[in-house]
Design an enzyme around this catalytic site. Structure first.
Site, short mmCIF file in Angstrom:
data_model
loop_
_atom_site.label_atom_id
_atom_site.label_comp_id
_atom_site.label_asym_id
_atom_site.label_seq_id
_atom_site.Cartn_x
_atom_site.Cartn_y
_atom_site.Cartn_z
N ASN A 282 11.49 -8.60 6.98
CA ASN A 282 12.00 -7.91 8.26
C ASN A 282 11.41 -8.62 9.32
O ASN A 282 10.13 -8.91 9.17
CB ASN A 282 11.20 -6.29 8.10
CG ASN A 282 11.76 -5.50 7.18
OD1 ASN A 282 13.04 -5.61 6.84
ND2 ASN A 282 10.95 -4.66 6.53
N HIS B 230 8.74 -8.97 1.27
CA HIS B 230 8.96 -8.03 0.38
C HIS B 230 9.60 -8.46 -0.90
O HIS B 230 10.75 -8.97 -1.03
CB HIS B 230 9.35 -6.76 1.01
CG HIS B 230 8.99 -6.20 2.07
ND1 HIS B 230 8.28 -4.75 2.15
CD2 HIS B 230 9.17 -6.49 3.40
CE1 HIS B 230 7.74 -4.67 3.51
NE2 HIS B 230 8.34 -5.46 4.27
N HIS C 144 5.66 -12.08 5.92
CA HIS C 144 5.68 -11.63 4.51
C HIS C 144 7.08 -11.28 4.08
O HIS C 144 7.82 -10.85 4.60
CB HIS C 144 4.79 -10.23 4.39
CG HIS C 144 5.20 -9.16 5.73
ND1 HIS C 144 5.20 -9.18 6.73
CD2 HIS C 144 6.06 -8.17 5.14
CE1 HIS C 144 5.54 -8.26 7.35
NE2 HIS C 144 6.08 -7.29 6.35
N ILE D 225 0.78 -1.23 -0.05
CA ILE D 225 -0.13 -0.09 -0.17
C ILE D 225 0.79 1.24 0.11
O ILE D 225 0.52 2.36 -0.56
CB ILE D 225 -1.08 0.00 1.11
CG1 ILE D 225 -2.28 0.88 1.09
CG2 ILE D 225 -0.30 0.34 2.56
CD1 ILE D 225 -3.18 0.46 1.91
N GLY E 67 12.72 -4.12 12.06
CA GLY E 67 11.79 -3.26 11.31
C GLY E 67 10.47 -3.60 10.87
O GLY E 67 9.62 -3.16 10.11
N GLN E 68 10.07 -4.92 11.47
CA GLN E 68 8.86 -5.71 11.06
C GLN E 68 7.54 -4.79 11.89
O GLN E 68 7.63 -4.53 13.04
CB GLN E 68 8.79 -7.10 11.34
CG GLN E 68 7.37 -7.65 11.20
CD GLN E 68 7.62 -9.17 11.67
OE1 GLN E 68 8.42 -9.48 12.28
NE2 GLN E 68 6.67 -9.89 11.05
P1 5GP Z 1 7.10 -4.59 7.43
O1 5GP Z 1 7.21 -3.10 8.01
O2 5GP Z 1 6.28 -5.38 8.53
O3 5GP Z 1 8.23 -5.16 6.99
O4 5GP Z 1 6.18 -4.30 6.29
C1 5GP Z 1 4.84 -4.33 6.23
C2 5GP Z 1 4.13 -3.72 4.96
O5 5GP Z 1 2.84 -3.74 4.94
C3 5GP Z 1 4.74 -2.10 4.70
O6 5GP Z 1 5.52 -1.88 3.68
C4 5GP Z 1 3.15 -1.41 4.43
O7 5GP Z 1 3.25 -0.34 3.78
C5 5GP Z 1 2.42 -2.62 4.14
N1 5GP Z 1 1.01 -2.67 4.70
C6 5GP Z 1 0.76 -2.40 5.78
N2 5GP Z 1 -0.86 -2.48 5.83
C7 5GP Z 1 -1.25 -2.65 4.60
C8 5GP Z 1 -2.62 -2.82 3.87
O8 5GP Z 1 -3.59 -2.66 4.50
N3 5GP Z 1 -2.35 -3.18 2.77
C9 5GP Z 1 -1.48 -3.29 1.95
N4 5GP Z 1 -1.55 -3.53 0.64
N5 5GP Z 1 -0.19 -3.12 2.29
C10 5GP Z 1 -0.03 -2.84 3.55
#
Ligand code: 5GP
Ligand code: ZN
Length: 114
Positions: free
Chosen positions: A87, A102, A100, A31, A93-94
């Site tokens: 992450n 990336h 997930h 997003i 930085g999770q």
């Molecule tokens: P993290 O910081 O945990 O490695 O990554 C989480 C990712 O999820 C971030 O890049 C953030 O932009 C994405 N994200 C969080 N909420 C949503 C959502 O509701 N929809 C989508 N498509 N991505 C999301």
């Protein structure tokens, strides 16, 4: 895992731009993209992170990477290159506590991360 945003995306309760799905995995556009291509690949099963996932299912990561590489090729990233990031936890930085990967591509990315 009633409040998990990625569980809700996997179930369709929250909309996302889906790029791939099968019985086990879903891939969708981030997003808040940090590159021209920024996808997330998740298992439908809720695991808090890669450590918990691998304890429960030691070959899960390999199957996820099959989805990652398939998508990277479909998105035209394999020639110029791309980055896969997982992450994990606070120092990693999770921000979403559902495993997930990336997949980032379409521009040069520097190293090391901040
Ligand atoms: P993290 O910081 O945990 O490695 O990554 C989480 C990712 O999820 C971030 O890049 C953030 O932009 C994405 N994200 C969080 N909420 C949503 C959502 O509701 N929809 C989508 N498509 N991505 C999301
Ligand atoms: Zn979840």
């Amino acid at each position: 895992m009633g409040e998990c945003v990625f569980c809700k995306i996997a179930s369709g309760e929250i909309p996302a731009k889906l790029l791939y799905q099968d019985d086990e995995f879903v891939a969708f556009a981030d997003i808040n993209p940090q590159a021209p291509v920024h996808l997330l690949v998740i298992p439908r099963t809720h695991y808090a992170n890669i450590v918990e996932a691998q304890k429960a299912d030691a070959s899960l990561g390999g199957r996820m990477l099959s989805v990652v590489t398939r998508l990277a090729e479909e998105q035209g990233l394999s020639g110029q290159g791309f980055r896969v990031v997982c992450n994990t936890g606070n120092n990693g930085g999770q921000t979403v506590g559902h495993l997930h990967f990336h997949v980032l591509g379409g521009r040069f990315m520097s190293w090391p991360p901040g």
